[in-house]
Design a protein around this motif. Structure first.
Motif, PDB file in Angstrom:
ATOM      1  N   GLU A 639     -51.770  62.190  67.748  1.00 44.37           N
ATOM      2  CA  GLU A 639     -52.762  61.369  68.430  1.00 44.37           C
ATOM      3  C   GLU A 639     -52.646  61.514  69.941  1.00 44.37           C
ATOM      4  OE1 GLU A 639     -52.431  57.361  67.131  1.00 44.37           O
ATOM      5  OE2 GLU A 639     -52.732  57.835  65.013  1.00 44.37           O
ATOM      6  N   LEU A 640     -51.408  61.648  70.414  1.00 42.11           N
ATOM      7  CA  LEU A 640     -51.209  61.823  71.851  1.00 42.11           C
ATOM      8  C   LEU A 640     -51.791  63.151  72.325  1.00 42.11           C
ATOM      9  CD1 LEU A 640     -49.844  60.541  74.360  1.00 42.11           C
ATOM     10  CD2 LEU A 640     -47.800  61.867  73.791  1.00 42.11           C
ATOM     11  N   ALA A 641     -51.701  64.177  71.487  1.00 41.88           N
ATOM     12  CA  ALA A 641     -52.143  65.508  71.890  1.00 41.88           C
ATOM     13  C   ALA A 641     -53.667  65.622  71.947  1.00 41.88           C
ATOM     14  CB  ALA A 641     -51.565  66.559  70.942  1.00 41.88           C
ATOM     15  N   VAL A 642     -54.367  64.928  71.051  1.00 47.81           N
ATOM     16  CA  VAL A 642     -55.813  65.121  70.965  1.00 47.81           C
ATOM     17  C   VAL A 642     -56.591  64.292  71.981  1.00 47.81           C
ATOM     18  CG1 VAL A 642     -55.694  65.737  68.540  1.00 47.81           C
ATOM     19  CG2 VAL A 642     -56.020  63.344  69.177  1.00 47.81           C
ATOM     20  N   GLN A 643     -55.947  63.321  72.630  1.00 53.05           N
ATOM     21  CA  GLN A 643     -56.645  62.511  73.617  1.00 53.05           C
ATOM     22  C   GLN A 643     -56.311  62.997  75.026  1.00 53.05           C
ATOM     23  OE1 GLN A 643     -54.892  59.868  75.741  1.00 53.05           O
ATOM     24  NE2 GLN A 643     -53.226  61.267  75.253  1.00 53.05           N
ATOM     25  N   ASN A 644     -57.073  62.579  75.981  1.00 48.45           N
ATOM     26  CA  ASN A 644     -56.829  62.989  77.371  1.00 48.45           C
ATOM     27  C   ASN A 644     -56.773  61.818  78.330  1.00 48.45           C
ATOM     28  OD1 ASN A 644     -59.497  62.207  77.384  1.00 48.45           O
ATOM     29  ND2 ASN A 644     -60.313  64.266  77.666  1.00 48.45           N
ATOM     30  N   LYS A 645     -56.721  60.615  77.792  1.00 45.53           N
ATOM     31  CA  LYS A 645     -56.645  59.431  78.639  1.00 45.53           C
ATOM     32  C   LYS A 645     -55.212  59.142  79.065  1.00 45.53           C
ATOM     33  CE  LYS A 645     -58.085  54.577  78.818  1.00 45.53           C
ATOM     34  NZ  LYS A 645     -58.700  53.457  78.067  1.00 45.53           N
ATOM     35  N   ASN A 664     -42.663  77.589  68.746  1.00 45.22           N
ATOM     36  CA  ASN A 664     -43.677  78.399  68.081  1.00 45.22           C
ATOM     37  C   ASN A 664     -44.799  77.544  67.497  1.00 45.22           C
ATOM     38  OD1 ASN A 664     -42.302  80.826  68.593  1.00 45.22           O
ATOM     39  ND2 ASN A 664     -40.994  80.535  66.798  1.00 45.22           N
ATOM     40  N   ASN A 665     -44.639  76.238  67.587  1.00 42.39           N
ATOM     41  CA  ASN A 665     -45.659  75.331  67.076  1.00 42.39           C
ATOM     42  C   ASN A 665     -46.845  75.311  68.033  1.00 42.39           C
ATOM     43  OD1 ASN A 665     -47.113  72.723  66.657  1.00 42.39           O
ATOM     44  ND2 ASN A 665     -45.550  72.435  65.086  1.00 42.39           N
ATOM     45  N   SER A 666     -48.021  75.559  67.513  1.00 46.05           N
ATOM     46  CA  SER A 666     -49.217  75.637  68.369  1.00 46.05           C
ATOM     47  C   SER A 666     -49.508  74.303  69.047  1.00 46.05           C
ATOM     48  CB  SER A 666     -50.419  76.081  67.537  1.00 46.05           C
ATOM     49  OG  SER A 666     -50.660  75.170  66.467  1.00 46.05           O
ATOM     50  N   LEU A 667     -49.232  73.207  68.352  1.00 49.04           N
ATOM     51  CA  LEU A 667     -49.474  71.887  68.934  1.00 49.04           C
ATOM     52  C   LEU A 667     -48.592  71.678  70.155  1.00 49.04           C
ATOM     53  CD1 LEU A 667     -50.747  69.046  68.807  1.00 49.04           C
ATOM     54  CD2 LEU A 667     -48.837  68.379  67.325  1.00 49.04           C
ATOM     55  N   TYR A 668     -47.289  71.997  70.024  1.00 47.00           N
ATOM     56  CA  TYR A 668     -46.365  71.798  71.138  1.00 47.00           C
ATOM     57  C   TYR A 668     -46.663  72.769  72.276  1.00 47.00           C
ATOM     58  CZ  TYR A 668     -43.808  69.147  67.591  1.00 47.00           C
ATOM     59  OH  TYR A 668     -43.458  68.256  66.625  1.00 47.00           O
ATOM     60  N   GLN A 669     -47.080  73.979  71.935  1.00 43.53           N
ATOM     61  CA  GLN A 669     -47.444  74.925  72.984  1.00 43.53           C
ATOM     62  C   GLN A 669     -48.649  74.430  73.778  1.00 43.53           C
ATOM     63  OE1 GLN A 669     -46.632  77.979  74.404  1.00 43.53           O
ATOM     64  NE2 GLN A 669     -44.598  77.599  73.525  1.00 43.53           N
ATOM     65  N   ARG A 670     -49.617  73.864  73.072  1.00 36.44           N
ATOM     66  CA  ARG A 670     -50.792  73.333  73.758  1.00 36.44           C
ATOM     67  C   ARG A 670     -50.418  72.147  74.646  1.00 36.44           C
ATOM     68  NH1 ARG A 670     -53.527  72.396  69.609  1.00 36.44           N
ATOM     69  NH2 ARG A 670     -53.546  70.132  69.502  1.00 36.44           N
ATOM     70  N   MET A 671     -49.526  71.314  74.172  1.00 34.94           N
ATOM     71  CA  MET A 671     -49.086  70.177  74.974  1.00 34.94           C
ATOM     72  C   MET A 671     -48.298  70.647  76.202  1.00 34.94           C
ATOM     73  SD  MET A 671     -47.935  67.482  71.991  1.00 34.94           S
ATOM     74  CE  MET A 671     -47.876  66.064  73.082  1.00 34.94           C
ATOM     75  N   TRP A 672     -47.496  71.704  76.033  1.00 34.21           N
ATOM     76  CA  TRP A 672     -46.744  72.232  77.171  1.00 34.21           C
ATOM     77  C   TRP A 672     -47.697  72.781  78.237  1.00 34.21           C
ATOM     78  CZ3 TRP A 672     -42.455  72.240  79.795  1.00 34.21           C
ATOM     79  CH2 TRP A 672     -42.169  73.286  80.665  1.00 34.21           C
TER      80      TRP A 672
END
Length: 909
Positions: A639-645, A664-672
């Motif tokens: 939920e934290l990753a998909v929002q931008n507030k 290697n997790n795409s979610l964590y890479q996107r958050m980084w």
């Protein structure tokens, strides 16, 4: 090639038979460097040869330095009357090749006692009592492998060293992407090698293999000490020289573990016997390999001479002159070469036999310089892949423990609760300057290991400098919230974990003021729909009045007892129609129901409309009111990753940042990537600033990735903080130490013992919960977040209050109007009428009322008594209205002329 100080010494041994028969003259040439004369004793041959028929005499001749002059000298001695029987040499290089070639042409054996590189061609009459080069290389490789060095440096003197160490170099496991590799090679400088050792000191390398001449060993080690490489208890040196055990290392005053190998044990009875007999002026501990091999070569030659003498007991052995310019090669006339190949002797360096000209059977002992009597292991050429350890685990632990007790451990750490705090006492010194979990933990470990330690704070209080302190040998241990990561394990070692954890998300509890939407119950329907419903309600009420008046079935006989009534009554006036429609749409029903077909159809249609509207309203009401109760909260990393507030960050340069960066997790890479590109920066220099940022950011618009132990600690002290979701990974804290630290096993044992007795749990409980400033956070009871608050349904109470207030207002108006009518009809003042009616209305136990009030006081009192008597007979089944509603006594006149009911209509029958 010989240096200018090199010399050839020819020693002639004359062997004379005691029986007086023809003399047998045996000349042995011994080729040595200058200064090597003391390394042999010619009595070795005379003491080992047969005493029955041999007499020994010797002569020494110096040979010029030039190699051609040396060749002429050898040829001149070989051309003498009795020639040369054999040559023993301690030479190498071109001189060694010269002697081999010359002895091969002259047909005499040549025995070398010096290390020589591997030969590509075999010379039948060439022998070497020095351990074979290939076997010695295997020995060094197996020994270094047995030391379990994960990485080490090879410091060598020349190219010949690389030949000896070829099997050690093969242990290299090169990986171009690794921060460190198994082996690095550095060549000693001619004069000053300090830069090499300084470089090694700043690398994550704690083991060094040194291959250099015995003459340079102490000098090179002193240079290593000058750059503080030998002052580190974690450093290990392995000296490949077989003579290293003869050196005096006391002047170095080193804490480093110095290990070496030796070809023979000077403390054995055999070596002691040989030394007392032939070298009485030399300490057995100082017998060099050069001397020992020269001694064993002479023993082997004496044994071979005895062998050929026994085979020619009846014949005469006469050695004749040999000429280097002879047209053909000489042959081995008496089989001395074959005798050497078959001979076996037990010398100082062990059993010697040279069946193929090379010495392949030998044994090496592995010793520690500061404990030379007992070897720690042995290597045997018969099993070259194996090293036999001489000490059991208990003995090894005792030796290590003895060294550790003499060492004061430097412990590097960083300030940060609850691991380490600065003491508030300005006069505190030493370890008293600090306190916290780290101090208690290392104190418990020190008790288990019986060691001393000293705390120091790393530069800039940074995690990265903890690692560098260990690499640069400024500290022996690093203890704090130090995460074990693969990247760190490439350059330092870690103990067993003393605490397990993972990455969590720190956030704050958002206390949002709920919007006071008192009329939220109106939300399920739009304003337009409410207006249409209200308008339709009024219109249908008027329509029902008209329909009811047209319907004959809704005109009823007001007096059912009369068969032929003169008037009919219709109760469906505007007031009753409005009441019917209102009761229908509120699903409460009505006691008045239509009887006509048309009015029933109209009423049924309204009921169906009311059913749909009411059901739709009820279905949407719960969802609408609950929706206003819900908050925009974050409960997971997804939920934290998909929002931008809500922005999120972490400590810069820590293990948490490494986790996101290398994941290697795409979610964590996107958050980084999101964190890296955020402006202003979401990174913090330490966790304290990160926690403060979470608290200070309004409306909870910042979340912080942090290790779970730190989150637990902060949540115990900052009651508004909370942890979001589950842990992102699993990791552990460990005690850092230099690579290949020999006390790692002791540290691990201490941690296991503390875990078994529950001490680790006790320490965490102490510093996480008990040691705090202020009261602990209150335990929060579970809150039903689905419950509706007053602000969600307050409008309903307002509507109820408004309706009751309106009813009271109308009742008061009716009451005052009734008092006015009474005052007019009874010809009394309004005040008197109001007083009489108000007095009656306040007596709530009276349920009957006269149609007309009694004005006289007596009549009034009598009436009151009669009414009281009636009320005392029993409680009536219902409460009478305090309005002007009365139970009238109907007389005959009123029966004949009934008063129309309120709101009813009559018509003539």
């Amino acid at each position: 090639m010989f240096s200018c100080a090199n010399r050839f010494i020819f020693v002639f041994f004359t062997l004379l038979p005691n029986s007086g028969f023809t003399q047998t003259i045996v000349n042995i040439g011994i080729c040595l460097h200058e200064g090597d004369l003391e390394n042999f004793n010619i009595d070795t041959i005379s003491g080992s040869a047969s005493k029955d028929y041999l007499h020994i005499s010797a002569a020494t001749i110096m040979v010029p330095d030039d190699i051609l002059d040396a060749l002429h000298s050898i040829c001149d001695k070989a051309a003498l009357e009795n020639g040369l029987t054999a040559i023993i040499g301690h030479t190498k290089g071109k001189t060694d090749n010269l002697l081999k070639s010359t002895s091969s042409f002259l047909g005499i054996p040549y025995i070398n006692t010096q290390w020589i590189p591997r030969e590509f061609t075999d010379i039948p009459n060439s022998f070497s009592v020095y351990p074979d080069t290939s076997m010695l290389a295997l020995a060094y490789g197996a020994i270094v492998k047995s030391l379990s060095w994960s990485t080490f440096a090879i410091v060598y003197e020349n190219e010949e060293s690389l030949i000896r160490l070829q099997d050690v170099i093969k242990l290299q496991q090169y990986n171009k992407d690794a921060k460190r590799n198994s082996v690095i090679l550095r060549k000693l400088h001619e004069a000053d090698s300090r830069p090499i050792f300084k470089e090694i000191r700043h690398l994550p390398i704690y083991s060094v293999l040194l291959d250099c001449s015995i003459e340079r060993t102490i000098e090179v080690l002193q240079q290593a000490k000058d750059v503080k490489l030998l002052d580190d208890i974690n450093t290990n040196f392995f000296l490949t020289s077989l003579d290293a055990h003869t050196l005096n290392f006391t002047a170095l005053n080193s804490k480093t573990n110095l290990t070496t190998v030796r070809l023979f044990n000077p403390f054995t009875s055999g070596v002691q016997r040989h030394t007392r007999k032939y070298y009485p002026n030399i300490d057995p501990n100082q017998i060099s390999v050069k001397t020992a091999l020269m001694h064993d070569a002479m023993l082997l030659l004496a044994e071979s001479l005895n062998a050929i003498k026994s085979t020619h007991a009846d014949g005469e052995i006469v050695y004749e002159p040999l000429f280097c310019n002879a047209p053909e090669k000489y042959s081995d006339k008496y089989g001395l070469v074959s005798a050497l190949q078959e001979a076996t002797v037990e010398g100082i360096t062990g059993q010697i036999s040279l069946p193929n000209g090379k010495r392949e059977g030998f044994e090496l002992e592995i010793i520690e310089i500061f404990n030379r009597e007992e070897p720690i292991g042995t290597w045997d050429s018969n099993d070259p892949e194996k090293v036999v350890l001489k000490r059991n685990a208990t003995q090894r632990e005792a030796d290590i423990q003895k060294r550790l007790q003499n060492h004061n451990f430097i412990v590097t750490s960083r300030l940060g609760g609850p691991y380490l705090y600065q003491s508030k006492d300005p006069e505190a010194t030493g370890n008293a300057r600090y306190y916290g979990y780290s101090m208690d933990l290392i104190s418990e470990i020190a008790k288990e290991m019986n060691i001393t330690f000293e705390f120091q704070i790393t530069k800039d209080n940074a995690y990265g400098n903890l690692q560098q302190d260990l690499i640069d040998r400024r500290a022996d241990l690093a203890i704090c919230d130090f995460t074990i990561t693969p990247q760190r394990r490439e350059v330092i070692d870690f103990s067993l974990p003393f605490m397990s954890l993972g990455i969590g998300i720190l956030h704050t509890t958002v206390e949002t003021a709920e919007e006071a939407n008192l009329y939220g119950f109106l939300g399920p329907l739009s304003t337009v729909v409410w207006l249409y419903i209200g308008l339709l309600y009024l219109i249908l009420s008027f329509v029902l009045v008209l329909i009811a008046r047209c319907s004959t079935e809704d005109w009823e006989n007001p007096h059912p007892c009369e068969q032929n009534p003169s008037e009919l009554e219709n109760i469906w006036d505007l007031k009753n129609c409005c009441w019917l429609t209102l009761g229908s749409i509120t699903t409460q029903g009505c006691d008045l129901l239509p009887k006509g077909t048309c009015t029933r159809i109209a009423t049924a249609s309204w009921w169906f409309f009311s059913l749909i509207i009411t059901s739709s309203y009820t279905a949407n009401l719960a969802a609408f009111l609950t929706m206003s109760k819900q908050e925009a909260t974050i409960d997971s990393v997804e939920e934290l990753a998909v929002q931008n507030k809500i922005k999120y960050g972490l400590v810069q340069g820590g293990s948490t940042a490494t986790f996101f960066k290398n994941s290697n997790n795409s979610l964590y890479q996107r958050m980084w990537n999101t964190m890296v590109n955020e402006k202003p920066s979401v990174f913090e220099s330490d966790n304290i600033k990160g926690v403060e940022r979470v608290e200070s950011t309004k409306n909870g618009l910042y979340a912080y990735f942090m290790e779970s132990t730190g989150i637990e600690y902060e949540m115990e002290r900052r009651c508004k903080l909370r942890r979001i979701g589950n842990l992102l990974d699993s990791k552990s804290y460990g005690i850092g130490m230099p690579m290949d630290a020999e006390y790692r096993h002791k540290i691990n044992n201490a941690i296991l013992k503390l875990a078994e007795v529950g001490k680790l749990t006790e320490l965490k409980e102490k510093w996480w919960k008990l040691e705090r400033e202020g009261k602990p956070c209150p335990v929060q009871e579970p809150v039903n977040t689905d419950a509706l608050a007053l602000v969600n349904v307050g409008g309903v109470f307002i509507v109820l209050g408004a309706g009751i207030a309106l009813a009271f207002f109308i009742a008061i108006l009716e009451f005052l109007w009734n008092c006015y009518n009474i005052s007019v009809e009874e010809h009394i003042t309004f005040t008197e009428a109001l007083k009489i009616e108000l007095k009656f209305a306040c007596n709530i136990f009276i349920t009957r009322k006269r149609a007309k009030p009694v004005i006289s006081e007596a009549s009034s009192e009598k009436s009151d008594k009669e009414d009281d008597a009636k009320s005392h007979k029993g409680i009536l089944p219902g409460l009478g209205s305090f309005l002007n509603v009365s139970m009238l006594h109907v007389d005959e006149h009123s029966a004949r002329s009934p008063t129309p009911k309120s709101g009813s209509k009559r018509r003539s029958s």
